[in-house]
Design a protein around this motif. Structure first.
Motif, PDB file in Angstrom:
ATOM      1  N   PRO A  10     -49.387  42.726 -23.565  1.00  0.00           N
ATOM      2  CA  PRO A  10     -50.677  42.338 -24.152  1.00  0.00           C
ATOM      3  C   PRO A  10     -51.828  43.148 -23.579  1.00  0.00           C
ATOM      4  O   PRO A  10     -51.801  43.548 -22.415  1.00  0.00           O
ATOM      5  N   VAL A  11     -52.854  43.365 -24.423  1.00  0.00           N
ATOM      6  CA  VAL A  11     -54.038  44.121 -24.015  1.00  0.00           C
ATOM      7  C   VAL A  11     -55.240  43.194 -24.090  1.00  0.00           C
ATOM      8  O   VAL A  11     -55.506  42.581 -25.129  1.00  0.00           O
ATOM      9  N   TYR A  12     -55.990  43.084 -22.979  1.00  0.00           N
ATOM     10  CA  TYR A  12     -57.161  42.230 -22.920  1.00  0.00           C
ATOM     11  C   TYR A  12     -58.423  43.081 -22.782  1.00  0.00           C
ATOM     12  O   TYR A  12     -58.428  44.068 -22.044  1.00  0.00           O
ATOM     13  N   ALA A  13     -59.483  42.662 -23.495  1.00  0.00           N
ATOM     14  CA  ALA A  13     -60.755  43.377 -23.408  1.00  0.00           C
ATOM     15  C   ALA A  13     -61.673  42.719 -22.392  1.00  0.00           C
ATOM     16  O   ALA A  13     -62.887  42.696 -22.546  1.00  0.00           O
ATOM     17  N   THR A  14     -61.092  42.189 -21.349  1.00  0.00           N
ATOM     18  CA  THR A  14     -61.853  41.518 -20.288  1.00  0.00           C
ATOM     19  C   THR A  14     -61.434  42.089 -18.940  1.00  0.00           C
ATOM     20  O   THR A  14     -60.352  42.666 -18.808  1.00  0.00           O
TER      21      THR A  14
ATOM     22  N   PRO B 101     -59.827  42.129 -15.228  1.00  0.00           N
ATOM     23  CA  PRO B 101     -58.680  41.392 -14.707  1.00  0.00           C
ATOM     24  C   PRO B 101     -59.148  40.210 -13.867  1.00  0.00           C
ATOM     25  O   PRO B 101     -60.215  40.247 -13.254  1.00  0.00           O
TER      26      PRO B 101
ATOM     27  N   THR C 136     -49.834  44.482 -13.411  1.00  0.00           N
ATOM     28  CA  THR C 136     -50.919  44.552 -14.382  1.00  0.00           C
ATOM     29  C   THR C 136     -51.643  45.893 -14.245  1.00  0.00           C
ATOM     30  O   THR C 136     -51.632  46.517 -13.185  1.00  0.00           O
TER      31      THR C 136
ATOM     32  N   SER D 122     -55.401  47.863 -15.137  1.00  0.00           N
ATOM     33  CA  SER D 122     -56.784  47.803 -15.603  1.00  0.00           C
ATOM     34  C   SER D 122     -57.314  49.222 -15.750  1.00  0.00           C
ATOM     35  O   SER D 122     -57.080  50.079 -14.899  1.00  0.00           O
TER      36      SER D 122
ATOM     37  N   ALA E 250     -49.488  43.014 -18.250  1.00  0.00           N
ATOM     38  CA  ALA E 250     -50.758  42.933 -18.953  1.00  0.00           C
ATOM     39  C   ALA E 250     -51.552  44.210 -18.753  1.00  0.00           C
ATOM     40  O   ALA E 250     -51.412  44.898 -17.746  1.00  0.00           O
TER      41      ALA E 250
ATOM     42  N   TYR F  52     -55.635  45.418 -18.948  1.00  0.00           N
ATOM     43  CA  TYR F  52     -57.027  45.010 -19.070  1.00  0.00           C
ATOM     44  C   TYR F  52     -57.864  46.263 -19.387  1.00  0.00           C
ATOM     45  O   TYR F  52     -58.095  47.100 -18.532  1.00  0.00           O
ATOM     46  N   ASP F  53     -58.297  46.334 -20.630  1.00  0.00           N
ATOM     47  CA  ASP F  53     -58.932  47.545 -21.147  1.00  0.00           C
ATOM     48  C   ASP F  53     -60.448  47.472 -20.980  1.00  0.00           C
ATOM     49  O   ASP F  53     -61.139  46.778 -21.741  1.00  0.00           O
ATOM     50  N   GLN F  54     -60.981  48.184 -19.997  1.00  0.00           N
ATOM     51  CA  GLN F  54     -62.418  48.268 -19.766  1.00  0.00           C
ATOM     52  C   GLN F  54     -62.942  49.678 -20.017  1.00  0.00           C
ATOM     53  O   GLN F  54     -64.020  50.040 -19.542  1.00  0.00           O
TER      54      GLN F  54
END
Length: 208
Positions: free
Chosen positions: A102-106, A108, A173, A175, A200, A202-204
């Motif tokens: 999964p990719v999160y736009a938040t 970590p 994970t 980031s 995971a 975390y895409d910043q």
């Protein structure tokens, strides 16, 4: 009559030579124009009698179709031999690996540790990506960082638009921080998703 026949043959040979020279010059001109328009470092163009042969690698199927269409619509092109290879398979295509990470736009989540990390391992530097580094959080993350670096190289992720990109690896994970062009951004995400053992992303990354 014999002299007339020899004159006819000589005239035909001269005409054929002139036409061949003209075709060669036209091919060279078309080849140069296509290279300038495409401006793709990994795409090689060869033109012979108006037939364009494309060799090399492109990141996605959309890039291949765009280049193929552009060449076919160019004046002077008789036919196209498209030998381009796509380095990043499209989702759902036979042989493509599913995007299970999964990719999160938040950012970590903050992880409380019993003691601060005293020594941060040396980042993994990839020679062809001078503005990108893969940074393991601890010695336990070094192998995962090296797998990510190797995958980026194998997928030939575009380097254009990368600016101070850091890929931080911590306990499975990842980031991402820095700046990347749209094509490079998508290619980095897709490449990291091919690496086993990650949980995971975390895409910043900021898009330029």
């Amino acid at each position: 009559m014999k002299i007339l026949g020899m004159f006819t043959i000589a005239s035909f040979l001269l005409f054929a030579t002139v036409c061949a020279a003209d075709n060669h010059e036209a091919d060279k001109g078309l080849e140069g124009s296509l290279r300038a328009v495409l401006n793709e470092r990994h795409v090689h163009v060869n033109v012979h009698d108006g037939i364009v042969t494309l060799d090399g690698k492109v990141p996605t199927e959309a890039d291949r179709q765009r280049i193929d269409s552009l060449v076919r619509d160019t004046a002077g092109v008789v036919a196209v031999k498209d030998n381009l290879k796509v380095t990043l398979p499209s989702p759902g295509v036979l042989g493509a690996q599913p995007s299970t990470v999964p990719v999160y736009a938040t950012p970590p989540p903050v992880v409380a540790t019993p003691a601060p990390v005293v020594t941060v391992p040396t980042p993994v530097i990839i020679p062809q990506y001078p503005k990108l580094k893969v940074q393991p959080w601890s010695s336990d993350d070094v192998l995962a960082a090296k797998r990510i670096a190797r995958q980026l190289q194998e997928d030939d992720v575009p380097s254009a638009g990368l600016e101070n990109v850091t890929i931080m690896v911590r306990n499975g994970t990842v980031s991402l921080q820095g700046t990347a062009g749209s094509t490079a951004h998508d290619a980095i995400i897709a490449s990291i998703q091919h690496v086993s053992g990650l949980t995971a992303i975390y895409d910043q990354l900021q898009r330029d």
